[in-house]
Motif scaffolding. Structure first.
Motif, PDB file in Angstrom:
ATOM      1  N   VAL A   1       0.836  -1.201   0.000  1.00  0.00           N
ATOM      2  CA  VAL A   1       0.000   0.000   0.000  1.00  0.00           C
ATOM      3  C   VAL A   1       0.872   1.253   0.000  1.00  0.00           C
ATOM      4  O   VAL A   1       0.627   2.201  -0.755  1.00  0.00           O
ATOM      5  N   THR A   2       1.895   1.273   0.832  1.00  0.00           N
ATOM      6  CA  THR A   2       2.758   2.453   0.884  1.00  0.00           C
ATOM      7  C   THR A   2       3.555   2.607  -0.408  1.00  0.00           C
ATOM      8  O   THR A   2       3.735   3.726  -0.901  1.00  0.00           O
ATOM      9  N   ALA A   3       4.018   1.492  -0.972  1.00  0.00           N
ATOM     10  CA  ALA A   3       4.759   1.570  -2.238  1.00  0.00           C
ATOM     11  C   ALA A   3       3.858   2.067  -3.363  1.00  0.00           C
ATOM     12  O   ALA A   3       4.254   2.916  -4.176  1.00  0.00           O
ATOM     13  N   ALA A   4       2.641   1.554  -3.405  1.00  0.00           N
ATOM     14  CA  ALA A   4       1.698   1.977  -4.438  1.00  0.00           C
ATOM     15  C   ALA A   4       1.333   3.447  -4.280  1.00  0.00           C
ATOM     16  O   ALA A   4       1.141   4.166  -5.267  1.00  0.00           O
ATOM     17  N   SER A   5       1.245   3.916  -3.040  1.00  0.00           N
ATOM     18  CA  SER A   5       0.922   5.322  -2.811  1.00  0.00           C
ATOM     19  C   SER A   5       2.046   6.222  -3.319  1.00  0.00           C
ATOM     20  O   SER A   5       1.788   7.316  -3.840  1.00  0.00           O
ATOM     21  N   PHE A   6       3.290   5.776  -3.187  1.00  0.00           N
ATOM     22  CA  PHE A   6       4.434   6.554  -3.686  1.00  0.00           C
ATOM     23  C   PHE A   6       4.342   6.721  -5.200  1.00  0.00           C
ATOM     24  O   PHE A   6       4.445   7.838  -5.732  1.00  0.00           O
ATOM     25  N   VAL A   7       4.146   5.623  -5.902  1.00  0.00           N
ATOM     26  CA  VAL A   7       4.092   5.671  -7.369  1.00  0.00           C
ATOM     27  C   VAL A   7       2.896   6.490  -7.840  1.00  0.00           C
ATOM     28  O   VAL A   7       3.007   7.319  -8.755  1.00  0.00           O
ATOM     29  N   ALA A   8       1.749   6.278  -7.218  1.00  0.00           N
ATOM     30  CA  ALA A   8       0.535   6.984  -7.630  1.00  0.00           C
ATOM     31  C   ALA A   8       0.685   8.490  -7.451  1.00  0.00           C
ATOM     32  O   ALA A   8       0.304   9.279  -8.333  1.00  0.00           O
ATOM     33  N   ALA A   9       1.237   8.910  -6.320  1.00  0.00           N
ATOM     34  CA  ALA A   9       1.429  10.337  -6.070  1.00  0.00           C
ATOM     35  C   ALA A   9       2.447  10.930  -7.033  1.00  0.00           C
ATOM     36  O   ALA A   9       2.269  12.050  -7.537  1.00  0.00           O
ATOM     37  N   LEU A  10       3.511  10.192  -7.299  1.00  0.00           N
ATOM     38  CA  LEU A  10       4.554  10.667  -8.207  1.00  0.00           C
ATOM     39  C   LEU A  10       3.993  10.968  -9.595  1.00  0.00           C
ATOM     40  O   LEU A  10       4.269  12.012 -10.188  1.00  0.00           O
ATOM     41  N   VAL A  11       3.191  10.059 -10.116  1.00  0.00           N
ATOM     42  CA  VAL A  11       2.651  10.212 -11.472  1.00  0.00           C
ATOM     43  C   VAL A  11       1.571  11.288 -11.526  1.00  0.00           C
ATOM     44  O   VAL A  11       1.413  11.979 -12.539  1.00  0.00           O
ATOM     45  N   SER A  12       0.838  11.466 -10.443  1.00  0.00           N
ATOM     46  CA  SER A  12      -0.304  12.395 -10.464  1.00  0.00           C
ATOM     47  C   SER A  12       0.113  13.845 -10.684  1.00  0.00           C
ATOM     48  O   SER A  12      -0.644  14.630 -11.267  1.00  0.00           O
ATOM     49  N   VAL A  13       1.303  14.224 -10.245  1.00  0.00           N
ATOM     50  CA  VAL A  13       1.725  15.628 -10.345  1.00  0.00           C
ATOM     51  C   VAL A  13       2.048  16.037 -11.779  1.00  0.00           C
ATOM     52  O   VAL A  13       1.508  17.036 -12.275  1.00  0.00           O
ATOM     53  N   PRO A  14       2.931  15.317 -12.502  1.00  0.00           N
ATOM     54  CA  PRO A  14       3.117  15.682 -13.913  1.00  0.00           C
ATOM     55  C   PRO A  14       1.852  15.512 -14.739  1.00  0.00           C
ATOM     56  O   PRO A  14       1.663  16.211 -15.740  1.00  0.00           O
ATOM     57  N   ALA A  15       0.960  14.598 -14.334  1.00  0.00           N
ATOM     58  CA  ALA A  15      -0.323  14.469 -15.034  1.00  0.00           C
ATOM     59  C   ALA A  15      -1.138  15.747 -14.889  1.00  0.00           C
ATOM     60  O   ALA A  15      -1.765  16.219 -15.849  1.00  0.00           O
ATOM     61  N   ALA A  16      -1.129  16.329 -13.690  1.00  0.00           N
ATOM     62  CA  ALA A  16      -1.824  17.597 -13.478  1.00  0.00           C
ATOM     63  C   ALA A  16      -1.166  18.714 -14.286  1.00  0.00           C
ATOM     64  O   ALA A  16      -1.855  19.592 -14.829  1.00  0.00           O
ATOM     65  N   ALA A  17       0.160  18.699 -14.374  1.00  0.00           N
ATOM     66  CA  ALA A  17       0.871  19.705 -15.168  1.00  0.00           C
ATOM     67  C   ALA A  17       0.504  19.590 -16.638  1.00  0.00           C
ATOM     68  O   ALA A  17       0.308  20.608 -17.331  1.00  0.00           O
ATOM     69  N   ALA A  18       0.395  18.359 -17.131  1.00  0.00           N
ATOM     70  CA  ALA A  18      -0.009  18.151 -18.521  1.00  0.00           C
ATOM     71  C   ALA A  18      -1.447  18.628 -18.737  1.00  0.00           C
ATOM     72  O   ALA A  18      -1.769  19.207 -19.785  1.00  0.00           O
ATOM     73  N   ALA A  19      -2.312  18.389 -17.747  1.00  0.00           N
ATOM     74  CA  ALA A  19      -3.702  18.838 -17.854  1.00  0.00           C
ATOM     75  C   ALA A  19      -3.783  20.362 -17.908  1.00  0.00           C
ATOM     76  O   ALA A  19      -4.562  20.933 -18.682  1.00  0.00           O
ATOM     77  N   PHE A  20      -2.967  21.040 -17.082  1.00  0.00           N
ATOM     78  CA  PHE A  20      -2.948  22.505 -17.142  1.00  0.00           C
ATOM     79  C   PHE A  20      -2.507  22.982 -18.516  1.00  0.00           C
ATOM     80  O   PHE A  20      -3.071  23.921 -19.081  1.00  0.00           O
ATOM     81  N   THR A  21      -1.471  22.346 -19.076  1.00  0.00           N
ATOM     82  CA  THR A  21      -0.983  22.750 -20.392  1.00  0.00           C
ATOM     83  C   THR A  21      -2.073  22.593 -21.441  1.00  0.00           C
ATOM     84  O   THR A  21      -2.213  23.437 -22.335  1.00  0.00           O
ATOM     85  N   LEU A  22      -2.855  21.525 -21.340  1.00  0.00           N
ATOM     86  CA  LEU A  22      -3.966  21.325 -22.271  1.00  0.00           C
ATOM     87  C   LEU A  22      -5.001  22.440 -22.137  1.00  0.00           C
ATOM     88  O   LEU A  22      -5.468  22.992 -23.142  1.00  0.00           O
ATOM     89  N   VAL A  23      -5.345  22.777 -20.893  1.00  0.00           N
ATOM     90  CA  VAL A  23      -6.299  23.871 -20.671  1.00  0.00           C
ATOM     91  C   VAL A  23      -5.739  25.174 -21.221  1.00  0.00           C
ATOM     92  O   VAL A  23      -6.464  25.958 -21.861  1.00  0.00           O
ATOM     93  N   TYR A  24      -4.448  25.393 -21.010  1.00  0.00           N
ATOM     94  CA  TYR A  24      -3.825  26.620 -21.507  1.00  0.00           C
ATOM     95  C   TYR A  24      -3.789  26.643 -23.031  1.00  0.00           C
ATOM     96  O   TYR A  24      -3.943  27.703 -23.649  1.00  0.00           O
TER      97      TYR A  24
END
Length: 346
Positions: free
Chosen positions: A139-162
């Motif tokens: 669970v802790t390992a999966a939380s690390f990977v999930a959180a890591l990927v979520s941030v650049p995904a949000a950055a990509a989403a902002f770029t799309l909106v922009y």
């Protein structure tokens, strides 16, 4: 990654607001299923804790800092629907009280920082938990990977909106590369904070972690020199559901107050990832003054208090208290709606 007013034009801001309102409406319904007797008392605390940790900007590169987005942490601790609501409450408090994140851009911020991070993080988290051994460490390992990927995904989403509604003409390829690059580094910090927080709660009360339910390893006993599984305990005792979360709640509130009221003074003063990219690429040419710029708590300080340490600390404590109150009130109402609906069906 709080988007200010002026980055995105009015039509796209309105469209993002509609998307965000729809996501919140769906989450209000979905949260009724998640906010049981274990999650309900902690949901407001999760929102307040995320507010506190978001004040702790950490350096990621020369002249750039980052801070927790919190979508992965909220989704794993209290569930994806409740997680979206937690981030929405935090962003609303930050925008209204602290002039952090534009009010016309609130829909953009909820969509990018709340919906995208939760959907990406929780989807990846659940996929990893299904294929990894069913242990707390997974669970802790999966939380690390999930959180890591979520941030650049949000950055990509902002770029799309922009790309759709940006108010300045800039090379989008360069913006995308810069945003995803710096937010991948920020994602490492997000992942570490998420993993440590989830791991700490899992270590003492795994039953309180939404993403860890049913994953507790069986107790082992040594019989004739060999380890064997102990007989399973009664369901309530086995996962801790009969124990009050009061101690965890009190500990979480104290931690949030200490982080916001004291530790935040030592946070990095460098611009965060979005601010840095915006300044470097010219995205911020049309930025507008925040509608709440004259708020007594604008910029995370209490107006009239000259001592920076006291002003910032007091603002942080007030922010934690208000976010805790608003979040707890919101989730209490949702919880009551769940009980009312269940009673009506009976």
């Amino acid at each position: 990654m709080h988007v200010p007013d002026g980055f995105i034009n009015a039509p796209v801001s309105v469209a993002a607001g509609v998307v965000a309102a729809g996501a919140v409406a769906v989450s209000l319904r979905g949260a009724r299923r998640e906010l049981d007797e274990r999650a309900a008392p902690l949901a407001g605390l999760v929102a307040a804790f995320i507010f506190a940790v978001q004040m702790l900007n950490f350096p990621v590169a020369a002249g750039t800092s980052g801070h927790l987005l919190g979508g992965a942490l909220a989704a794993i601790l209290v569930g994806p629907y409740t997680g979206v609501l937690c981030i929405a409450v935090v962003l609303l408090m930050q925008g209204i009280l602290f002039a952090d994140g534009g009010l016309t851009a609130l829909g953009v911020n909820i969509t990018v920082m709340g919906v995208v991070t939760v959907v990406v993080a929780y989807g990846l988290f659940r996929g990893l938990v299904l294929v990894l051994p069913r242990t707390r460490r997974s669970v802790t390992a999966a939380s690390f990977v999930a959180a890591l990927v979520s941030v650049p995904a949000a950055a990509a989403a902002f770029t799309l909106v922009y790309a759709i509604g940006g108010t300045t003409d800039v090379p989008l390829g360069k913006v995308f590369t810069a945003m995803v690059g710096v937010h991948t580094l920020i994602g490492i910090g997000e992942a570490a904070i998420t993993m440590l927080t989830v791991g700490a709660v899992v270590a003492v009360r795994p039953d309180l972690v939404y993403g860890a339910r049913g994953l507790s390893a069986p107790l082992k006993l040594r019989v004739d020199g060999e380890l064997v599984d102990a007989a399973p305990a009664a369901p309530a005792a086995a996962d801790g559901a009969s124990r009050s979360p009061k101690k965890v709640w009190i500990g979480g509130v104290i931690a949030a107050l200490v982080l916001a009221g004291f530790v935040s003074f030592y946070a990095s003063a460098s611009p965060d990832g979005l601010e840095k990219v915006a300044a470097d690429k010219g995205i911020d040419k049309n930025v507008e003054e925040h509608a709440a710029a004259d708020s007594p708590l604008a910029d995370y300080g209490v107006k009239g208090i000259e001592a920076a340490r006291l002003s910032g600390g007091l603002a942080g404590v007030i922010g934690v208290g208000v976010t805790l109150a608003v979040g707890t009130g919101t989730f209490w109402v949702v919880r009551r709606r769940r009980e009312t609906s269940s009673g009506a069906r009976v």
